[in-house]
Design an enzyme around this catalytic site. Sequence first.
Site, mmCIF file in Angstrom:
data_model
loop_
_atom_site.group_PDB
_atom_site.id
_atom_site.type_symbol
_atom_site.label_atom_id
_atom_site.label_comp_id
_atom_site.label_asym_id
_atom_site.label_seq_id
_atom_site.Cartn_x
_atom_site.Cartn_y
_atom_site.Cartn_z
ATOM 1 C CE LYS A 72 -57.985 -9.538 -43.252
ATOM 2 N NZ LYS A 72 -57.009 -9.888 -42.167
ATOM 3 C CE1 TYR A 105 -59.337 -7.407 -37.922
ATOM 4 C CE2 TYR A 105 -58.919 -5.720 -39.565
ATOM 5 C CZ TYR A 105 -59.105 -7.045 -39.223
ATOM 6 O OH TYR A 105 -59.070 -8.024 -40.202
ATOM 7 C CG ASN A 152 -54.477 -12.600 -42.689
ATOM 8 O OD1 ASN A 152 -55.195 -11.680 -43.061
ATOM 9 N ND2 ASN A 152 -54.453 -13.039 -41.445
ATOM 10 C CG HIS A 181 -62.498 -10.355 -41.012
ATOM 11 N ND1 HIS A 181 -61.939 -10.386 -39.760
ATOM 12 C CD2 HIS A 181 -63.845 -10.370 -40.836
ATOM 13 C CE1 HIS A 181 -62.925 -10.402 -38.857
ATOM 14 N NE2 HIS A 181 -64.084 -10.388 -39.490
ATOM 15 C CD GLU A 213 -66.575 -9.073 -37.408
ATOM 16 O OE1 GLU A 213 -65.673 -9.133 -36.561
ATOM 17 O OE2 GLU A 213 -66.737 -9.934 -38.291
HETATM 18 P P1 DAT Z 1 -58.036 -13.706 -37.774
HETATM 19 O O1 DAT Z 1 -58.021 -12.715 -38.921
HETATM 20 O O2 DAT Z 1 -57.588 -15.067 -38.209
HETATM 21 O O3 DAT Z 1 -59.354 -13.724 -37.035
HETATM 22 P P2 DAT Z 1 -56.969 -12.226 -35.495
HETATM 23 O O4 DAT Z 1 -58.376 -11.840 -35.186
HETATM 24 O O5 DAT Z 1 -56.156 -12.833 -34.395
HETATM 25 O O6 DAT Z 1 -56.905 -13.230 -36.744
HETATM 26 O O7 DAT Z 1 -56.153 -10.963 -36.008
HETATM 27 C C1 DAT Z 1 -56.778 -10.022 -36.879
HETATM 28 C C2 DAT Z 1 -55.793 -9.625 -37.942
HETATM 29 O O8 DAT Z 1 -54.684 -8.944 -37.359
HETATM 30 C C3 DAT Z 1 -55.163 -10.787 -38.699
HETATM 31 O O9 DAT Z 1 -55.986 -11.287 -39.732
HETATM 32 C C4 DAT Z 1 -53.914 -10.160 -39.224
HETATM 33 C C5 DAT Z 1 -53.504 -9.238 -38.081
HETATM 34 N N1 DAT Z 1 -52.549 -9.920 -37.194
HETATM 35 C C6 DAT Z 1 -52.826 -10.865 -36.261
HETATM 36 N N2 DAT Z 1 -51.725 -11.286 -35.651
HETATM 37 C C7 DAT Z 1 -50.697 -10.586 -36.204
HETATM 38 C C8 DAT Z 1 -49.285 -10.552 -36.019
HETATM 39 N N3 DAT Z 1 -48.684 -11.319 -35.117
HETATM 40 N N4 DAT Z 1 -48.563 -9.682 -36.780
HETATM 41 C C9 DAT Z 1 -49.138 -8.891 -37.700
HETATM 42 N N5 DAT Z 1 -50.487 -8.870 -37.926
HETATM 43 C C10 DAT Z 1 -51.234 -9.703 -37.199
HETATM 44 MG MG MG Z 2 -60.246 -12.368 -35.803
#
Ligand code: DAT
Ligand code: MG
Length: 140
Positions: free
Chosen positions: A11, A51, A114, A117, A128
């Site tokens: 990212k 997303y 973070n 992905h 994807e």
């Molecule tokens: P992952 O990337 O571990 O699959 P996810 O699919 O639940 O996690 O969420 C996609 C992305 O969205 C994640 O990498 C960062 C963002 N995200 C998730 N939860 C969040 C939150 N509570 N606040 C801000 N960004 C968030």
């Molecule tokens: Mg995810």
Amino acid sequence: MAVQRTFSILKPDATRRNLTGAVNAVIEKAGLRIVAQKRIQMTKAQAETFYAVHSARPFFGELVEFMTSGPVVVQVLEGENAIAAYREVMGATNPANAAEGTVRKLFAESVGENTVHGSDAPETAAIEIAQFFAGNEIVG
Ligand code: DAT
Ligand code: MG
């Protein structure tokens, strides 16, 4: 478990901090092979499509803004049980909860930024990968 492919993104926080090689070293040390890779600037439309599953979440706008805030490196990773294996290598979504030695524990700054992905299932991995790579760009 058979050999699988998963989709990965390094990212904008990773490219901004010049960490793409450091993250790739963790990926490769875990036995995953980088079989496709390119550095791109994601458009808003690409990020929104990618997303879309999160479009109703309160953080969606922030997420799209972050993913388009700088270059990303999109990748296809290949290996035994690659989808789950890469989720392990990444660590928990919130770096505060990520296990020692994971990419997010090592490098991530916040739940929003973070670092990586990784696909969560075979169906999403296929969708994807197809969003960002033509078949002939993947060389296993
Ligand atoms: P992952 O990337 O571990 O699959 P996810 O699919 O639940 O996690 O969420 C996609 C992305 O969205 C994640 O990498 C960062 C963002 N995200 C998730 N939860 C969040 C939150 N509570 N606040 C801000 N960004 C968030
Ligand atoms: Mg995810």
